[in-house]
Write a protein that holds these residues in place. Sequence first.
Motif, PDB file in Angstrom:
ATOM      1  N   HIS A  64       0.843  -1.206  -0.098  1.00  0.00           N
ATOM      2  CA  HIS A  64      -0.187   0.084   0.063  1.00  0.00           C
ATOM      3  C   HIS A  64       0.801   1.256   0.118  1.00  0.00           C
ATOM      4  O   HIS A  64       0.468   2.238  -0.471  1.00  0.00           O
ATOM      5  N   TYR A  83      -5.407   3.629   3.539  1.00  0.00           N
ATOM      6  CA  TYR A  83      -4.084   3.926   2.971  1.00  0.00           C
ATOM      7  C   TYR A  83      -4.361   5.317   2.141  1.00  0.00           C
ATOM      8  O   TYR A  83      -3.682   5.379   1.088  1.00  0.00           O
ATOM      9  N   TRP A 115      -1.100   8.574   4.766  1.00  0.00           N
ATOM     10  CA  TRP A 115       0.257   8.428   4.512  1.00  0.00           C
ATOM     11  C   TRP A 115       1.186   9.786   4.694  1.00  0.00           C
ATOM     12  O   TRP A 115       1.999   9.805   5.344  1.00  0.00           O
TER      13      TRP A 115
END
Length: 152
Positions: A50, A114, A119
């Motif tokens: 991911h 994700y 992130w």
Amino acid sequence: MQNSFSCWKDTKNFRFPLEMVDGSQVQEAQAISVLHEMLQETFDVFCTEHSSAAWNTTLQHGLLTGLHRQLEDLGICLVPEMKEVESALGMEDPTLAVKRYFQGIRLYLKEKRYSDCAWEVVRVEIKEILLFINKLTKKVMKSGWRPGVTLK
């Protein structure tokens, strides 16, 4: 990656276990074990399938290569007596606290599917962790590693 400002709604306090791993309460053998665990967990977070969608693959590869090299170098310092030292202290193993902390990061990423913002939040968090790793590494190196020594 998103810029940090546009992801403010996704920020999260992952509750880094600083009091357990800051180097003032742990013995040096534990500090080395904690450093190794932090590097391994960081490597594992960025080594997932991911992560490639949110990162420049060249930069990601450079980060993973650097982390792998540090893990190999630090692995030489790990000694079998560390678990004995940790259990003799009669306290919670700081490496378990680190594992729980990183499990929280992985769970957060999964809950956020994700996303690029998730992130970005993790990138900012890991940047702080890498600074902490650097600080703890300097303490260990400065004190000269000897089993049973408490870092000051």
